[in-house]
Design a protein around this motif. Sequence first.
Motif, mmCIF file in Angstrom:
data_model
loop_
_atom_site.group_PDB
_atom_site.id
_atom_site.type_symbol
_atom_site.label_atom_id
_atom_site.label_comp_id
_atom_site.label_asym_id
_atom_site.label_seq_id
_atom_site.Cartn_x
_atom_site.Cartn_y
_atom_site.Cartn_z
ATOM 1 N N ALA A 184 0.848 -1.198 0.000
ATOM 2 C CA ALA A 184 0.000 0.000 0.000
ATOM 3 C C ALA A 184 0.883 1.248 0.000
ATOM 4 C CB ALA A 184 -0.964 -0.017 1.183
ATOM 5 N N ALA A 185 0.402 2.315 0.612
ATOM 6 C CA ALA A 185 1.146 3.568 0.603
ATOM 7 C C ALA A 185 2.330 3.489 1.564
ATOM 8 C CB ALA A 185 0.229 4.712 0.999
ATOM 9 N N GLY A 186 3.321 4.387 1.357
ATOM 10 C CA GLY A 186 4.492 4.437 2.225
ATOM 11 C C GLY A 186 4.136 5.067 3.556
ATOM 12 N N PRO A 187 5.163 5.316 4.397
ATOM 13 C CA PRO A 187 6.590 5.155 4.100
ATOM 14 C C PRO A 187 7.024 3.694 4.138
ATOM 15 C CG PRO A 187 6.285 5.856 6.369
ATOM 16 C CD PRO A 187 4.927 5.870 5.737
ATOM 17 N N ARG A 188 8.129 3.409 3.472
ATOM 18 C CA ARG A 188 8.732 2.095 3.489
ATOM 19 C C ARG A 188 9.771 2.019 4.612
ATOM 20 N NH1 ARG A 188 4.795 0.868 0.789
ATOM 21 N NH2 ARG A 188 4.831 0.224 -1.380
ATOM 22 N N VAL A 189 10.274 0.814 4.853
ATOM 23 C CA VAL A 189 11.239 0.611 5.941
ATOM 24 C C VAL A 189 12.467 1.509 5.805
ATOM 25 C CG1 VAL A 189 12.851 -1.067 6.932
ATOM 26 C CG2 VAL A 189 10.463 -1.702 6.562
ATOM 27 N N PRO A 190 13.114 1.622 4.622
ATOM 28 C CA PRO A 190 14.292 2.497 4.543
ATOM 29 C C PRO A 190 13.974 3.955 4.878
ATOM 30 C CG PRO A 190 14.227 1.011 2.675
ATOM 31 C CD PRO A 190 12.905 0.870 3.372
ATOM 32 N N ASP A 191 12.783 4.421 4.510
ATOM 33 C CA ASP A 191 12.390 5.797 4.839
ATOM 34 C C ASP A 191 12.291 5.979 6.349
ATOM 35 O OD1 ASP A 191 12.028 6.284 2.065
ATOM 36 O OD2 ASP A 191 10.007 5.455 2.178
ATOM 37 N N ALA A 192 11.676 4.992 7.030
ATOM 38 C CA ALA A 192 11.504 5.097 8.481
ATOM 39 C C ALA A 192 12.841 4.992 9.205
ATOM 40 C CB ALA A 192 10.543 4.009 8.968
ATOM 41 N N GLY A 214 6.220 -14.847 5.412
ATOM 42 C CA GLY A 214 5.604 -14.808 4.100
ATOM 43 C C GLY A 214 6.256 -13.754 3.230
ATOM 44 N N ARG A 215 5.590 -13.405 2.137
ATOM 45 C CA ARG A 215 6.161 -12.477 1.164
ATOM 46 C C ARG A 215 6.425 -11.101 1.762
ATOM 47 N NH1 ARG A 215 3.438 -8.928 -2.032
ATOM 48 N NH2 ARG A 215 1.466 -9.937 -1.473
ATOM 49 N N LEU A 216 5.457 -10.554 2.496
ATOM 50 C CA LEU A 216 5.641 -9.219 3.058
ATOM 51 C C LEU A 216 6.705 -9.190 4.155
ATOM 52 C CD1 LEU A 216 1.996 -7.798 3.104
ATOM 53 C CD2 LEU A 216 3.782 -7.506 1.382
ATOM 54 N N PRO A 217 6.719 -10.148 5.089
ATOM 55 C CA PRO A 217 7.828 -10.172 6.052
ATOM 56 C C PRO A 217 9.190 -10.320 5.385
ATOM 57 C CG PRO A 217 6.017 -11.503 6.854
ATOM 58 C CD PRO A 217 5.676 -11.125 5.443
ATOM 59 N N ASP A 218 9.266 -11.104 4.308
ATOM 60 C CA ASP A 218 10.532 -11.242 3.592
ATOM 61 C C ASP A 218 10.949 -9.898 2.995
ATOM 62 O OD1 ASP A 218 10.612 -13.915 4.237
ATOM 63 O OD2 ASP A 218 9.999 -14.613 2.238
ATOM 64 N N ARG A 219 9.989 -9.157 2.491
ATOM 65 C CA ARG A 219 10.284 -7.828 1.935
ATOM 66 C C ARG A 219 10.806 -6.893 3.031
ATOM 67 N NH1 ARG A 219 5.320 -5.294 -1.149
ATOM 68 N NH2 ARG A 219 5.706 -7.162 -2.412
ATOM 69 N N ILE A 220 10.199 -6.975 4.209
ATOM 70 C CA ILE A 220 10.660 -6.155 5.335
ATOM 71 C C ILE A 220 12.071 -6.553 5.744
ATOM 72 C CG2 ILE A 220 10.279 -5.729 7.804
ATOM 73 C CD1 ILE A 220 7.240 -5.885 7.168
ATOM 74 N N ALA A 221 12.352 -7.854 5.779
ATOM 75 C CA ALA A 221 13.680 -8.334 6.161
ATOM 76 C C ALA A 221 14.744 -7.843 5.188
ATOM 77 C CB ALA A 221 13.676 -9.855 6.232
ATOM 78 N N GLU A 222 14.451 -7.888 3.900
ATOM 79 C CA GLU A 222 15.401 -7.404 2.902
ATOM 80 C C GLU A 222 15.678 -5.917 3.086
ATOM 81 O OE1 GLU A 222 13.667 -8.409 -0.821
ATOM 82 O OE2 GLU A 222 13.854 -10.583 -0.511
ATOM 83 N N ALA A 223 14.630 -5.153 3.365
ATOM 84 C CA ALA A 223 14.798 -3.714 3.554
ATOM 85 C C ALA A 223 15.605 -3.412 4.813
ATOM 86 C CB ALA A 223 13.436 -3.035 3.629
ATOM 87 N N ALA A 224 15.385 -4.192 5.881
ATOM 88 C CA ALA A 224 16.136 -3.988 7.118
ATOM 89 C C ALA A 224 17.608 -4.288 6.899
ATOM 90 C CB ALA A 224 15.571 -4.856 8.231
ATOM 91 N N ALA A 225 17.894 -5.376 6.164
ATOM 92 C CA ALA A 225 19.284 -5.724 5.884
ATOM 93 C C ALA A 225 19.961 -4.640 5.065
ATOM 94 C CB ALA A 225 19.353 -7.067 5.158
#
Length: 264
Positions: A184-192, A214-225
């Motif tokens: 959905a809308a931001g902000p995304r993890v790197p922005d935060a 799942g897919r969304l947690p994996d996306r969050i993990a990639e952004a955190a890394a």
Amino acid sequence: MYEGRLSAAPATAVAAGGPALLLIAHGSRDPRHAATVAALVAGVRALRPGLEVATAYLDHCAPRIPQVVSRLAGAGADAVAVPLLLNRAFHAKHDIPAALRAAGAGLPVADVLGPSPLLLDALDRRLAEAGLDLASPAVRARTGVVLAAAGSSDPAADAATRAVAAEWRRTRGWAAVEVAYASAAGPRVPDAVAALRRAGAAEVAVSPYLLAPGRLPDRIAEAAAGSAALLADVLGAAPELARLLLARYDRARAVAAAAPALTA
């Protein structure tokens, strides 16, 4: 509005052997989702031996709601439906009621899980498991946390997530808590993460506000890394969630039992 802190044995708890707890999960093509739900159900059964706990899924996984409702009805069992959802968004407002109506089930339906101090306890647990020293007020005071949620097209659901973030900061002593969304809308993890560092946070952690891998947690993990931030695990089968599911079940059962007396 936040409820009072729930004890390990909620004041509304009832004896086992009452209506079944029908746990309704979203479902996912990722097998880790169903495995997490099964582990959470095992936690609920351990806390309330003798209580029948059945699981049904809205999508992707089996069994679906009509199958489970039919089985319970065929066995002559009453049930209380408990959504495995964090916010009252589209699935809670529309999909679950519609599926229950289509199955011919007039079951009491419990509230969604959030907000609750037990969810904050579970978030804390996952950060501690990731290596953050939560026993130290100084560590909390210099740490900024990203509460990384799925995101929703429902403004009320996103507002509820922001309220959780504000309550988490207010009651647990974090330097700051920023909300980010995986869809959905931001902000995304790197922005935060960047916002927290600009605000002076000496340490930054990312805490997924999600129930299962799942897919969304994996996306969050990639952004955190990619942001070099400490990453906590999803809420998963945290014991606080098992306690919270039972609290929601007990409350819905008590409300349903009181309703005939109020209308008599």
